[in-house]
Enzyme design. Structure first.
Site, PDB file in Angstrom:
ATOM      1  N   ASP A   1       0.871  -1.166   0.000  1.00  0.00           N
ATOM      2  CA  ASP A   1       0.000   0.000   0.000  1.00  0.00           C
ATOM      3  C   ASP A   1       0.918   1.228   0.000  1.00  0.00           C
ATOM      4  O   ASP A   1       2.106   1.109   0.314  1.00  0.00           O
ATOM      5  CB  ASP A   1      -0.871  -0.041   1.273  1.00  0.00           C
ATOM      6  CG  ASP A   1      -1.531   1.274   1.557  1.00  0.00           C
ATOM      7  OD1 ASP A   1      -2.263   1.759   0.668  1.00  0.00           O
ATOM      8  OD2 ASP A   1      -1.324   1.839   2.652  1.00  0.00           O
TER       9      ASP A   1
ATOM     10  N   ASP B   1      -0.113   5.145   0.864  1.00  0.00           N
ATOM     11  CA  ASP B   1      -0.358   6.106   1.954  1.00  0.00           C
ATOM     12  C   ASP B   1      -0.359   5.414   3.310  1.00  0.00           C
ATOM     13  O   ASP B   1      -1.149   4.502   3.550  1.00  0.00           O
ATOM     14  CB  ASP B   1      -1.713   6.790   1.755  1.00  0.00           C
ATOM     15  CG  ASP B   1      -1.655   7.841   0.674  1.00  0.00           C
ATOM     16  OD1 ASP B   1      -1.340   8.991   0.980  1.00  0.00           O
ATOM     17  OD2 ASP B   1      -1.902   7.477  -0.499  1.00  0.00           O
TER      18      ASP B   1
ATOM     19  N   ARG C   1      -0.464  11.142   1.615  1.00  0.00           N
ATOM     20  CA  ARG C   1      -0.383  12.175   0.568  1.00  0.00           C
ATOM     21  C   ARG C   1       0.959  12.900   0.517  1.00  0.00           C
ATOM     22  O   ARG C   1       1.094  13.907  -0.168  1.00  0.00           O
ATOM     23  CB  ARG C   1      -1.523  13.201   0.727  1.00  0.00           C
ATOM     24  CG  ARG C   1      -2.915  12.641   0.635  1.00  0.00           C
ATOM     25  CD  ARG C   1      -3.303  12.280  -0.801  1.00  0.00           C
ATOM     26  NE  ARG C   1      -3.453  13.440  -1.660  1.00  0.00           N
ATOM     27  CZ  ARG C   1      -2.625  13.787  -2.610  1.00  0.00           C
ATOM     28  NH1 ARG C   1      -1.568  13.055  -2.871  1.00  0.00           N
ATOM     29  NH2 ARG C   1      -2.837  14.825  -3.343  1.00  0.00           N
TER      30      ARG C   1
ATOM     31  N   ARG D   1     -13.479   8.594  -9.165  1.00  0.00           N
ATOM     32  CA  ARG D   1     -12.203   8.069  -9.656  1.00  0.00           C
ATOM     33  C   ARG D   1     -12.526   6.855 -10.501  1.00  0.00           C
ATOM     34  O   ARG D   1     -13.672   6.453 -10.585  1.00  0.00           O
ATOM     35  CB  ARG D   1     -11.315   7.652  -8.485  1.00  0.00           C
ATOM     36  CG  ARG D   1     -10.891   8.842  -7.660  1.00  0.00           C
ATOM     37  CD  ARG D   1      -9.997   8.418  -6.534  1.00  0.00           C
ATOM     38  NE  ARG D   1      -9.630   9.574  -5.726  1.00  0.00           N
ATOM     39  CZ  ARG D   1      -9.040   9.488  -4.550  1.00  0.00           C
ATOM     40  NH1 ARG D   1      -8.743   8.306  -4.055  1.00  0.00           N
ATOM     41  NH2 ARG D   1      -8.735  10.573  -3.878  1.00  0.00           N
TER      42      ARG D   1
ATOM     43  N   ARG E   1     -10.777  17.177  -0.192  1.00  0.00           N
ATOM     44  CA  ARG E   1      -9.434  16.832  -0.662  1.00  0.00           C
ATOM     45  C   ARG E   1      -8.514  18.043  -0.718  1.00  0.00           C
ATOM     46  O   ARG E   1      -7.313  17.887  -0.893  1.00  0.00           O
ATOM     47  CB  ARG E   1      -9.476  16.175  -2.058  1.00  0.00           C
ATOM     48  CG  ARG E   1     -10.359  14.971  -2.229  1.00  0.00           C
ATOM     49  CD  ARG E   1      -9.973  13.725  -1.467  1.00  0.00           C
ATOM     50  NE  ARG E   1      -8.565  13.403  -1.412  1.00  0.00           N
ATOM     51  CZ  ARG E   1      -8.084  12.355  -0.759  1.00  0.00           C
ATOM     52  NH1 ARG E   1      -8.886  11.539  -0.113  1.00  0.00           N
ATOM     53  NH2 ARG E   1      -6.805  12.115  -0.739  1.00  0.00           N
TER      54      ARG E   1
ATOM     55  N   ARG F   1      -6.317  18.387   7.848  1.00  0.00           N
ATOM     56  CA  ARG F   1      -6.370  16.918   7.842  1.00  0.00           C
ATOM     57  C   ARG F   1      -6.271  16.380   9.266  1.00  0.00           C
ATOM     58  O   ARG F   1      -7.041  15.515   9.672  1.00  0.00           O
ATOM     59  CB  ARG F   1      -5.207  16.315   7.041  1.00  0.00           C
ATOM     60  CG  ARG F   1      -5.189  16.625   5.576  1.00  0.00           C
ATOM     61  CD  ARG F   1      -3.965  15.982   4.940  1.00  0.00           C
ATOM     62  NE  ARG F   1      -4.135  14.540   4.878  1.00  0.00           N
ATOM     63  CZ  ARG F   1      -4.595  13.903   3.813  1.00  0.00           C
ATOM     64  NH1 ARG F   1      -4.885  14.563   2.717  1.00  0.00           N
ATOM     65  NH2 ARG F   1      -4.748  12.594   3.834  1.00  0.00           N
TER      66      ARG F   1
ATOM     67  N   ASP G   1     -13.852   5.355   0.385  1.00  0.00           N
ATOM     68  CA  ASP G   1     -13.968   4.991  -1.024  1.00  0.00           C
ATOM     69  C   ASP G   1     -15.160   4.076  -1.194  1.00  0.00           C
ATOM     70  O   ASP G   1     -15.278   3.061  -0.507  1.00  0.00           O
ATOM     71  CB  ASP G   1     -12.705   4.240  -1.490  1.00  0.00           C
ATOM     72  CG  ASP G   1     -11.474   5.137  -1.479  1.00  0.00           C
ATOM     73  OD1 ASP G   1     -11.558   6.248  -2.037  1.00  0.00           O
ATOM     74  OD2 ASP G   1     -10.452   4.735  -0.902  1.00  0.00           O
TER      75      ASP G   1
ATOM     76  N   ASP H   1      -1.339  -0.432   5.940  1.00  0.00           N
ATOM     77  CA  ASP H   1      -1.597   0.176   7.256  1.00  0.00           C
ATOM     78  C   ASP H   1      -3.079   0.151   7.632  1.00  0.00           C
ATOM     79  O   ASP H   1      -3.447   0.604   8.705  1.00  0.00           O
ATOM     80  CB  ASP H   1      -1.088   1.630   7.300  1.00  0.00           C
ATOM     81  CG  ASP H   1      -1.923   2.554   6.444  1.00  0.00           C
ATOM     82  OD1 ASP H   1      -2.284   2.153   5.323  1.00  0.00           O
ATOM     83  OD2 ASP H   1      -2.225   3.677   6.894  1.00  0.00           O
TER      84      ASP H   1
HETATM   85 MG   LIG Z   1      -2.878   3.154   3.494  1.00  0.00          MG
END
Ligand SMILES: [Mg+2]
Length: 252
Positions: free
Chosen positions: A8, A10, A17, A113, A124, A131, A169, A198
């Site tokens: 993965d 992020d 990001r 997306r 975003r 954040r 998502d 993670d």
């Molecule tokens: Mg992640």
């Protein structure tokens, strides 16, 4: 047995990001030369390019973007699965964003997306401080879990997962990172796949891939990490790249 390493991005290779840490990238370059490596990210190719250095992007065997709905190799999209989301699902997502008691909205809250709809209360466009503020809010109120439950209840043909730190998502049921497992196993049928993510526990967005790999064979290995520094530490101890002949023994 050959090892295929899958990551993965992020929270696993980079802070959310953010670009990859320089020392980690230097080590990772050596790893890329020795093992078949794949990256799996919820983000699109453009965002990935801001995070992962160009030579690493070129060196890996593939980058699954948009939660596995696109596969990229050396800057070229090999496949892309798109989906048109119903208007009332997008409307519900926006309604949930508007209902949140979190006080900040930075823009770009419902973003289509390839194969998924990304929904973020803070938006975003959020900077680092915004954040963090949302991460604290979500930890306190479990807001994203409630949004996921609301969406799946109204739209049972869709599934939702927490993505990164500030968003969820939504995708058609079965269209998740789990599909990546099939593609990996068909490309490397005799290998042991080692997956690092993670967000494996608590229905995180790495959970479908972790579960699919476990179901495909007990020789595959799933590793949940808390942060990129932990990934780096585990890789250094498990895959020593500077010791030549011991390299294979080190992964047993
Ligand atoms: Mg992640």
């Amino acid at each position: 047995m050959q090892h295929v390493l899958v990551f993965d991005v992020d929270g696993t290779l980079t802070a959310s990001r953010r670009p990859m840490d320089g020392a980690f990238a230097a080590f990772f370059r050596q790893l890329v030369e020795r093992y078949p490596i794949y990256l799996v990210t919820g983000s699109d190719w453009g965002k990935l390019c801001e995070q992962v250095p160009g030579d690493i992007r070129e060196g890996v065997r593939g980058v699954f973007c948009c939660s596995g709905n696109e596969l990229w190799h050396k800057g070229v999209a090999l496949f892309s699965m798109s989906h048109s989301f119903p208007d009332d699902l997008s409307a519900l997502a926006l309604e949930l964003v508007n209902q949140s008691r979190f006080p900040l909205r930075t823009g770009r809250h419902v973003e289509p997306r390839t194969g998924s709809l990304n929904v973020s209360v803070v938006g975003r466009n959020a900077g680092l401080a915004e954040r963090r503020s949302y991460v604290r809010h979500d930890a306190r109120h479990h807001e994203r879990e409630a949004m996921i439950a609301a969406i799946e209840e109204r739209f049972p043909d869709y599934e939702a997962h927490r993505g990164g730190e500030i968003s969820i998502d939504i995708s058609p049921r079965g269209w998740n990172k789990g599909r990546v497992a099939k593609e990996l196993v068909s490309r490397h049928p005799d290998a042991q796949i080692d997956f690092f993510g993670d967000r494996i526990s608590d229905r995180g967005n790495d959970a479908p891939l972790a579960q699919a790999l476990r179901e495909m064979g007990s020789h595959h290995h799933v590793q949940e990490v808390r942060e990129p520094a932990e990934t780096f530490a585990i890789l250094r101890s498990r895959y020593p790249v500077n010791v030549g002949i011991q390299q294979q023994a080190g992964v047993a």
